[in-house]
Design a protein around this motif. Sequence first.
Motif, short mmCIF file in Angstrom:
data_model
loop_
_atom_site.label_atom_id
_atom_site.label_comp_id
_atom_site.label_asym_id
_atom_site.label_seq_id
_atom_site.Cartn_x
_atom_site.Cartn_y
_atom_site.Cartn_z
N ARG A 43 6.16 11.63 -7.54
CA ARG A 43 5.45 12.16 -6.39
C ARG A 43 5.12 13.62 -6.68
O ARG A 43 5.98 14.38 -7.12
CB ARG A 43 6.34 12.08 -5.15
CG ARG A 43 5.54 11.87 -3.89
CD ARG A 43 6.47 11.75 -2.74
NE ARG A 43 7.01 13.06 -2.40
CZ ARG A 43 7.21 13.47 -1.16
NH1 ARG A 43 6.91 12.65 -0.16
NH2 ARG A 43 7.70 14.64 -0.90
N LEU B 292 0.82 -1.21 0.00
CA LEU B 292 0.00 0.00 0.00
C LEU B 292 0.86 1.27 0.00
O LEU B 292 0.56 2.23 0.67
CB LEU B 292 -0.95 0.03 1.21
CG LEU B 292 -2.05 -1.01 1.26
CD1 LEU B 292 -2.87 -0.85 2.53
CD2 LEU B 292 -2.96 -0.90 0.05
N GLY B 293 1.99 1.24 -0.73
CA GLY B 293 2.86 2.41 -0.71
C GLY B 293 3.48 2.67 -2.06
O GLY B 293 3.15 2.02 -3.06
N TYR B 294 4.38 3.59 -2.08
CA TYR B 294 5.06 4.01 -3.31
C TYR B 294 5.99 2.90 -3.78
O TYR B 294 6.81 2.41 -3.00
CB TYR B 294 5.84 5.29 -3.00
CG TYR B 294 6.55 5.88 -4.18
CD1 TYR B 294 5.87 6.10 -5.37
CD2 TYR B 294 7.88 6.23 -4.08
CE1 TYR B 294 6.51 6.66 -6.44
CE2 TYR B 294 8.54 6.80 -5.15
CZ TYR B 294 7.85 7.01 -6.33
OH TYR B 294 8.49 7.56 -7.38
N THR B 295 5.81 2.43 -4.99
CA THR B 295 6.58 1.28 -5.45
C THR B 295 7.46 1.61 -6.65
O THR B 295 7.87 0.74 -7.39
CB THR B 295 5.64 0.13 -5.86
OG1 THR B 295 4.74 0.63 -6.84
CG2 THR B 295 4.87 -0.39 -4.68
N GLY B 296 7.76 2.91 -6.88
CA GLY B 296 8.60 3.26 -8.01
C GLY B 296 7.77 3.43 -9.27
O GLY B 296 6.57 3.20 -9.30
N ASN B 297 8.44 3.89 -10.32
CA ASN B 297 7.80 4.12 -11.61
C ASN B 297 6.69 5.17 -11.51
O ASN B 297 5.78 5.21 -12.31
CB ASN B 297 7.20 2.84 -12.21
CG ASN B 297 8.28 1.86 -12.56
OD1 ASN B 297 9.37 2.25 -12.98
ND2 ASN B 297 7.99 0.59 -12.38
N GLN B 298 6.68 5.94 -10.45
CA GLN B 298 5.66 6.96 -10.28
C GLN B 298 6.37 8.25 -9.87
O GLN B 298 7.45 8.21 -9.31
CB GLN B 298 4.67 6.59 -9.17
CG GLN B 298 3.92 5.31 -9.44
CD GLN B 298 3.20 4.85 -8.21
OE1 GLN B 298 2.70 5.67 -7.45
NE2 GLN B 298 3.19 3.55 -8.00
N TYR C 154 4.90 18.72 -4.00
CA TYR C 154 5.83 19.22 -2.99
C TYR C 154 5.92 20.73 -2.98
O TYR C 154 6.25 21.32 -1.99
CB TYR C 154 7.23 18.61 -3.13
CG TYR C 154 7.93 18.88 -4.44
CD1 TYR C 154 8.75 19.99 -4.56
CD2 TYR C 154 7.78 18.00 -5.49
CE1 TYR C 154 9.42 20.21 -5.75
CE2 TYR C 154 8.44 18.22 -6.68
CZ TYR C 154 9.26 19.32 -6.82
OH TYR C 154 9.91 19.56 -7.98
N TYR C 155 5.54 21.32 -4.13
CA TYR C 155 5.59 22.79 -4.13
C TYR C 155 4.58 23.39 -3.18
O TYR C 155 4.80 24.41 -2.60
CB TYR C 155 5.33 23.33 -5.54
CG TYR C 155 6.49 23.09 -6.45
CD1 TYR C 155 7.71 23.76 -6.21
CD2 TYR C 155 6.40 22.22 -7.51
CE1 TYR C 155 8.79 23.53 -7.03
CE2 TYR C 155 7.47 21.99 -8.33
CZ TYR C 155 8.67 22.65 -8.10
OH TYR C 155 9.73 22.43 -8.90
N SER D 290 3.66 22.64 -0.22
CA SER D 290 4.13 22.89 1.14
C SER D 290 5.09 24.07 1.19
O SER D 290 5.14 24.80 2.15
CB SER D 290 4.79 21.64 1.71
OG SER D 290 5.90 21.29 0.93
N HIS D 291 5.85 24.26 0.11
CA HIS D 291 6.78 25.39 0.10
C HIS D 291 6.04 26.71 0.12
O HIS D 291 6.32 27.60 0.89
CB HIS D 291 7.67 25.35 -1.15
CG HIS D 291 8.41 24.06 -1.27
ND1 HIS D 291 8.95 23.64 -2.44
CD2 HIS D 291 8.68 23.12 -0.35
CE1 HIS D 291 9.53 22.47 -2.25
NE2 HIS D 291 9.37 22.14 -0.98
N HIS E 195 4.55 27.83 3.43
CA HIS E 195 5.41 28.41 4.45
C HIS E 195 5.95 29.77 4.08
O HIS E 195 6.63 30.39 4.86
CB HIS E 195 6.58 27.47 4.74
CG HIS E 195 6.11 26.22 5.38
ND1 HIS E 195 5.50 26.23 6.59
CD2 HIS E 195 6.14 24.95 4.95
CE1 HIS E 195 5.19 24.99 6.91
NE2 HIS E 195 5.56 24.20 5.91
N LYS E 196 5.66 30.18 2.87
CA LYS E 196 6.22 31.47 2.46
C LYS E 196 5.42 32.62 3.02
O LYS E 196 4.22 32.51 3.19
CB LYS E 196 6.26 31.53 0.94
CG LYS E 196 7.47 30.75 0.45
CD LYS E 196 7.62 30.91 -1.03
CE LYS E 196 8.88 30.22 -1.49
NZ LYS E 196 9.02 30.29 -2.94
#
Lengths: 58, 640
Positions: free
Chosen positions: A47, A39-45, A50-51, A53-54, A57-58
């Motif tokens: 993510r 049930l998790g990240y198994t590669g070939n994908q 992430y921006y 969250s950046h 905080h700005k």
Amino acid sequence: MNNPFRPGSDWYPVRWFLVLIALLTMSMSYFDYTGNRFLGYTGNQSRNGYYGSHYYHK
Amino acid sequence: MGKETGLYQCPACSQSLIFQSKETRIKVCTCGAIANRLESDDLVKKSAFTIGDHNDLIQPGTTGTYKGQSFEVIGRFRLWLAESVYNYWTIVFAGGTPAILAEGYGMYAILQTMRPESNITAWDISRLEVADSISVTNEVPWYLQRRDKAWKYELEGEVWMPECTDQFELFDLYARGDRHVEAIQYLKDYIVFYNVDFVEYSSLNLQNLNTGTPEPKQVFCANCNTNIEVKTFPYAQSCSCTGCGTRFAFKDAGSGFRTLKQDTGNDNALAIQLGSKGTIKGIDYEVIGYALKEEDNAEAARWKEYVLYNRAEGYAFLSEYAGSWLYARERGNSPVIGSNSPDSIYYKGAEYDLYNRYSIRIVDTAGEFPYDIFDDERKIVSAEFIAPPIMWIYERSREEGINWFVGEHLDKKELERQFPGAALPAQTERGVLDPRGRTNLPLLIKTTFAGIIILTLVHFLVGFGQQQRTVFSGDLQLRDSTASSTFVSPKFTLHKWRSNLAFDLTSPVDNNWIDMEATLVNAGNGQEYSLQQTVEYYHGVDDGESWSDGDTHETAYLSSIPGGDYFLRIEASRDTTNGAWSSVRDLAVTVKNDVPMHRNLFIFLGMLLVWPVVAYIWFYVNERRRWQNSPYTPYKTTSS
């Protein structure tokens, strides 16, 4: 000798729970052995996100 | 003539009489006279009743075994108690030792004389009330559970029985752990104690049984001029006319069946008709009686009870309430109570909780019944104690004491199979003993812990065998002016059939981020596996409170990668929003092959725990439903 899983016995209601424990144990050991992340990240994908969250905080 | 040879002459007809045992005292001659062997070894005539009917399954000449010892039945005395009849068969073991096989209503017990450890007199016993304790053996308390008066005794064959008065009393003393003693006060100052060992019929291996068809007792109903056949007389002590509902009970020391009042209702709404035959728990039964009963209280809850009979296994009862069925039998091995109204009882390690306590009214009847079910004067109080799927029911009469019945849930479909002609009502309420949703909670908890331990052990055992080998380790540095850089690793080999790669990333990020996009390339076939992971760490102070988010260290995984030769292409990108010169430039990357993933363990443990949580909720919901009709429910709701 009486079948401990006969209807009416204490073990009768948990008989499928015992089967579930066995299946979960076998499945988990397969995933563990093959290095599979259940049930998790198994590669070939990729993510994403992430921006986000950046900027938060700005 | 005498004890040595066993040869005597009948004092009435002078025929030869042979005593099989030196211990017995009475022999019924074929001429009908009763010979009484005195201490002096003389035979004298004795005045007593003899048994005229021979409807019982056991007869003189029947053989059997008890605890590996073979025995032969040589005679009996039959006791007529207030509302029941019991046989005390004299049996002689192979070595000549006599004992008693007590039998009635499907209960069998071997009685052997014993001597109490303390000196108990007839007066000590006779002053006891039911549930009073007395010291029979010193280590455990004994409680009086029943006291009966034999208003008549009858003799057949050769009988092991001391001198007695015409009427005498019997006292049943029980201790916990299925220990039983019966004290029979044959004379005013003479009491004999017997160890009572209740046994199952099948365990006795009885042979040479009476296979003749029992002759029913005819009871004439003058109200509607019909004959009622009481098939199980003298054990059935009451009956009812199916036509007009007139009740009859065997009363008053042998004056026969006496007519009582009629049923208050006479709709005879039987779901299973009288005379129907079926097998329950391996016992072939015939339905011989029916009663509609009502609780003698404001609730006035009604239920139907069917009397079942098997010649060897005796009586059983099928009780139906709201479409749920309960099968009950009287048992000698039973709980023992030392108080008048216990809230729970214990038997064989299980606790049974009080579910209901009530007196009954009889509304409608048909057929025949063991005991006298119409006797209101007995003021019988019944109490039900449950630990589904088992229920213990006691019926307590003020004068005689306690009879225990064990009940168990009976599946409606199974009942329909056994009684195909029956029109069983639909179930409208959860039965008291319905096993659905019932779980042994301590066992469920133990099983859950066992499952947690097994999963954890297996997980760490598999992890113990994993290689955890570093295949790449490098400190990647970005040039001052660039936002991203690409690095290529040396070739490495993954040996295992399938395994994972763990990427440990460390970077001194401080209110900024660095990102890694890694591509694992199979050097043999070009297959690529990509992974992206950011390392970010932010902190600051807002409204006087400091906060932080992220970390300077991250781990990411590529899962289940096939074995082969690989190299890594890693592209590192960084946050340049505040200018490339001031941004982080170092990213330390360590790649390990075949590492344990503890996350799997936690996910599987979570899946394991779903079952006990759902089972407990289901258990709770069902138990509330089960107890909704009980005034003793532990699931009390607060009323507004």
